[in-house]
Design an enzyme around this catalytic site. Structure first.
Site, mmCIF file in Angstrom:
data_model
loop_
_atom_site.group_PDB
_atom_site.id
_atom_site.type_symbol
_atom_site.label_atom_id
_atom_site.label_comp_id
_atom_site.label_asym_id
_atom_site.label_seq_id
_atom_site.Cartn_x
_atom_site.Cartn_y
_atom_site.Cartn_z
ATOM 1 N N GLU A 193 6.581 0.348 13.951
ATOM 2 C CA GLU A 193 5.184 0.324 13.523
ATOM 3 C C GLU A 193 4.209 0.654 14.649
ATOM 4 O OE1 GLU A 193 4.393 0.508 10.638
ATOM 5 O OE2 GLU A 193 6.123 -0.274 9.560
ATOM 6 N N VAL A 235 0.831 -1.203 0.000
ATOM 7 C CA VAL A 235 0.000 0.000 0.000
ATOM 8 C C VAL A 235 0.863 1.250 0.000
ATOM 9 C CG1 VAL A 235 -1.746 1.300 1.255
ATOM 10 C CG2 VAL A 235 -1.889 -1.188 1.152
ATOM 11 N N ALA A 236 1.819 1.320 0.923
ATOM 12 C CA ALA A 236 2.650 2.517 1.034
ATOM 13 C C ALA A 236 3.958 2.160 1.710
ATOM 14 C CB ALA A 236 1.918 3.609 1.819
ATOM 15 N N MET A 237 4.990 2.970 1.436
ATOM 16 C CA MET A 237 6.301 2.755 2.034
ATOM 17 C C MET A 237 6.901 4.106 2.391
ATOM 18 S SD MET A 237 8.613 0.719 3.070
ATOM 19 C CE MET A 237 10.203 1.160 3.755
ATOM 20 N N GLU A 238 7.441 4.209 3.602
ATOM 21 C CA GLU A 238 7.853 5.483 4.180
ATOM 22 C C GLU A 238 9.265 5.903 3.791
ATOM 23 O OE1 GLU A 238 7.313 2.677 5.881
ATOM 24 O OE2 GLU A 238 8.870 2.312 7.356
ATOM 25 N N ASN A 239 9.662 5.708 2.552
ATOM 26 C CA ASN A 239 11.010 6.097 2.149
ATOM 27 C C ASN A 239 11.244 7.575 2.476
ATOM 28 O OD1 ASN A 239 11.516 3.494 0.887
ATOM 29 N ND2 ASN A 239 10.086 4.168 -0.677
ATOM 30 N N HIS A 280 6.118 7.998 10.284
ATOM 31 C CA HIS A 280 7.385 7.263 10.193
ATOM 32 C C HIS A 280 8.583 8.211 10.060
ATOM 33 C CE1 HIS A 280 6.580 3.034 10.390
ATOM 34 N NE2 HIS A 280 5.657 3.065 9.443
ATOM 35 N N HIS A 318 0.128 7.954 8.295
ATOM 36 C CA HIS A 318 0.970 6.907 8.885
ATOM 37 C C HIS A 318 2.402 7.020 8.367
ATOM 38 C CE1 HIS A 318 1.671 2.965 10.806
ATOM 39 N NE2 HIS A 318 2.488 2.762 9.793
ATOM 40 N N GLU A 319 2.560 7.262 7.076
ATOM 41 C CA GLU A 319 3.910 7.387 6.518
ATOM 42 C C GLU A 319 4.590 8.676 6.994
ATOM 43 O OE1 GLU A 319 4.750 4.618 5.311
ATOM 44 O OE2 GLU A 319 2.659 3.994 5.308
#
Length: 701
Positions: A354, A304-308, A335, A331-332
């Site tokens: 998390e 769904v999503a990634m907090e790069n 992070h 949420h990202e």
């Protein structure tokens, strides 16, 4: 509080401990069993100061070629082997060594001896022999690795037809948890952080983005330059290249996407991102990364999503569901403090990122949208947690916050709701102990300031908590009967306590009342007609459908009445709503609504929607229908997803090959380990450890 046992490095290199608790750049690590990385054997012998990538992207052959320069400092004398994590899809051409500052910075060895050994099914060990006179404590040296890599688990090449615009190909990387060893050789552990730079050469018309704080582009040379000035672990290095355009949506944020979806993405986010960043900064302190940009990727994006850092990756499919988009982006953003600035030192304690990020996300939404909204979203997630608990059983070790990996177990296969929701409940409990949420906000700000840009273990967090609140330490809150910190961390089962969510009753109450009406015998159509789903929020509707799903199987009469009441109405709603109704249809074998399932699977080609439906279809009596739809849509699926669905379809019995289909599809080849969803999905292949992936519990990011 009880002292946590600190394991030591055994002869088979399965467990590692070095003196200090927290870890910065690999210099110290405690309470850690690094069974997931080959480099665990000696990463503590070196400090990785910086690395540089010089890469050329070749879309025609789907290949990345170039070199990596690692700047290292030996921390111990006498170590003559450097061990890095790599992957069979990454081909090493040569390895050189230099000592900067020597006369002419001459090569110490024009070509070092190296050996690539098998390590696990998701990686290999790159053993580099170093000349003895290179390794002097606290003297820097450089290792240059020339290599080629193709489509390992971190690198996803999309042909034009798999992109949103279907005009130009695209490539992206996804490093979580231990996939970036197929992108570049590395210490593939969150315990090791460093800065990095990159030079990326591409064909004309291709835009490259990376998770970097600075970037530049030379149009004449078609070269992109990137620099990340803050230390990050290997899994947070990310790249995407394709036909991408941008629109600024705030003073430090822009949206990137393919031209065909850019306008939609911008309209859905508007000016909200800067508002969320400001709320987060008020709560947790300055946002240290400078930029917060977002790139929307095609449905083939496996999560769904990634907090790069500086550049959140998010799947474009989520644009349909505004409330899910809101939660995912917040949420990202969270992070940026919890996970990126302060990182769990080992994947066995993923909850440190998390669980804290989920708590921070809900603090942000409470400030921005009110307590009732946050409680509704939390009830929805905790419902999913208890659903997973019923599937796993109370004594399953995967439900621990401190999961113990066995050698060879891919951390990606153990992604589950406990790291998010049980972790959130523990953090909420710590907040309750303070007696005031604002006092806990102050603690979190101090925690970030104390451990910024380092990696920590649970003991670091809890020691700092008790030091920040000495009155709690004096009252021995860590040993309160039934709520011991040790039991929170190492006990199986559901959370020991959950936060008070009664403030959400104004939103969750009508949902439960409607569920109760449908549970009555027979359902009262007049009372049911008083509830209008079109006036509900998305989270109310999905909570209602999830609770109906929990009560399946339903009688055929009830399913008929449900369909008459809601099917047409739900058809107009977003995909997060529709997939839940279709799962109810499948699990209750309600054949009149099968055309809706076919239409949904023809439209949606992302893992987050296809896998749950195919699993439900194949676990019941609709497997032939699933196979028919699969053969009709397979050309539009990413090869990794196609292999996953083949495994679901053919894991129990062979199906006849429809006319015109490819016979070899009856013998799917094993897929590479696929990145796990940070916020929703399990791995591409079913876990072999008896764990249950997030998709099995019908929940999204």
């Amino acid at each position: 509080m009880a002292q946590f046992q600190r394991p030591t490095l055994c002869c088979c290199r399965k467990v590692l401990t070095v003196p200090s608790k927290s870890c910065e750049g690999g210099q110290g690590l405690g309470q850690c069993r690094l069974v997931d990385i080959a480099s665990a054997s000696n990463f503590h012998c070196f400090k990785l100061r910086h690395f540089h990538l010089d890469l050329r992207l070749n879309f025609a052959v789907k290949e990345i070629t170039g070199w990596q320069v690692l700047e290292l400092v030996a921390l111990q004398p006498g170590v003559q082997t450097l061990v890095l994590d790599t992957h069979p899809s990454l081909l090493i051409h040569s390895i050189d060594c230099k000592v900067p500052g020597t006369t002419g910075a001459q090569d110490i060895s024009p070509s070092l001896t190296y050996r690539v050994d098998p390590f696990t099914d998701y990686g290999s060990s790159l053993n580099i022999s170093l000349p003895a006179y290179v390794i002097r404590p606290h003297r820097a040296f450089q290792i240059t690795v020339r290599y080629t890599t193709t489509d390992g688990p971190a690198i996803w090449w999309l042909d034009a037809e798999l992109t949103c615009g279907q005009t130009r190909p695209l490539v992206f990387t996804q490093g979580h948890s231990v996939c970036n060893r197929s992108f570049f050789p590395c210490f593939d552990t969150p315990a090791v952080k460093s800065t990095y730079t990159a030079t990326v050469r591409v064909p004309e018309g291709v835009t490259v983005l990376m998770s970097a704080s600075r970037s530049a582009y030379s149009k004449q040379d078609r070269v992109f330059q990137f620099s990340m000035e803050y230390p990050v672990p290997a899994y947070l290095v990310a790249l995407v290249a394709g036909d991408l355009q941008h629109v600024d949506i705030g003073p430090r944020s822009r949206v990137w996407a393919e031209p065909c979806i850019l306008t939609c993405a911008v309209s859905k986010l508007g000016g909200s991102v800067e508002r969320w960043l400001n709320v987060a900064e008020d709560l947790f302190g300055p946002y240290v990364w400078g930029r917060y940009d977002i790139v929307f990727l095609p449905p083939s994006f496996p999560i769904v999503a990634m907090e790069n850092p500086c550049l959140t990756f998010i799947i474009s499919s989520i644009l349909e569901s505004r409330e899910f988009l809101l939660i995912d982006v917040i949420h990202e953003i969270a992070h940026g403090w919890f996970g990126n600035a302060v990182t769990n030192a080992t994947w066995e304690e993923m909850w440190l990122s998390e669980g804290l990020a989920t708590y921070a996300q809900r603090r942000i939404t409470t400030e921005a949208y009110g307590e009732a909204f946050t409680c509704l979203e939390t009830v929805f997630r905790l419902d999913a947690l208890h659903r997973q608990m019923r599937l796993l059983g109370d004594n399953n070790p995967v439900s621990k916050l401190q999961v113990k990996f066995e050698p060879g177990i891919n951390p990606s296969s153990l992604m589950n709701l406990f790291t998010y929701e049980k972790g959130f409940c523990f953090v909420s409990y710590l907040s309750q102990l303070c007696g005031n949420v604002k006092r806990f906000d102050s603690f979190l700000r101090a925690y970030i300031e104390q451990f910024k840009f380092s990696s920590v273990v649970a003991q670091d967090l809890l020691d700092f908590f008790l030091g920040f609140f000495p009155e709690l330490k004096e009252s021995c809150v860590a040993q309160r009967e039934g709520l011991e910190f040790e039991r929170w961390l190492n006990g199986c089962g559901p959370p020991l306590c959950e936060p008070d969510l009664s403030a959400g009753g104004v939103l969750t109450g009508p949902v439960q009342s409607l569920c109760d009406l449908w549970a009555s015998e027979p359902p009262d159509p007049e009372a049911i007609a008083n509830f209008n789903l079109s006036s509900w929020s998305t989270f109310q509707t999905v909570l209602f459908l999830d609770r109906l799903l929990d009560r399946s199987p339903l009688s055929h009469d009830v399913m008929g009445q449900l369909s008459r009441c809601y099917s047409a109405q739900l058809d107009e709603m977003n995909a997060e709503v529709r997939i839940r109704w279709l799962q109810i249809v499948v699990r209750n074998s309600f054949y009149p609504d099968l055309p809706r399932i076919r239409g949904f699977l023809h439209k949606h080609t992302s893992r987050m929607y296809t896998v749950p439906l195919y699993e439900d279809l194949c676990s019941g009596v609709m497997k032939c229908f699933a196979a028919e739809v699969f053969y009709q849509t397979q050309a539009r699926l990413h090869p990794n997803l196609r292999r996953t669905l083949q495994q679901i379809l053919f894991q129990t019995s062979a199906l006849p090959t429809p006319t015109g289909s490819v016979p070899s599809l009856l013998h799917p080849t094993p897929s590479s380990p696929s990145p796990t969803s940070r916020d929703q999905l399990g791995p591409a292949d079913p876990p072999t450890t008896g764990t249950i992936a997030l998709r099995d519990v019908n929940v999204s990011a």
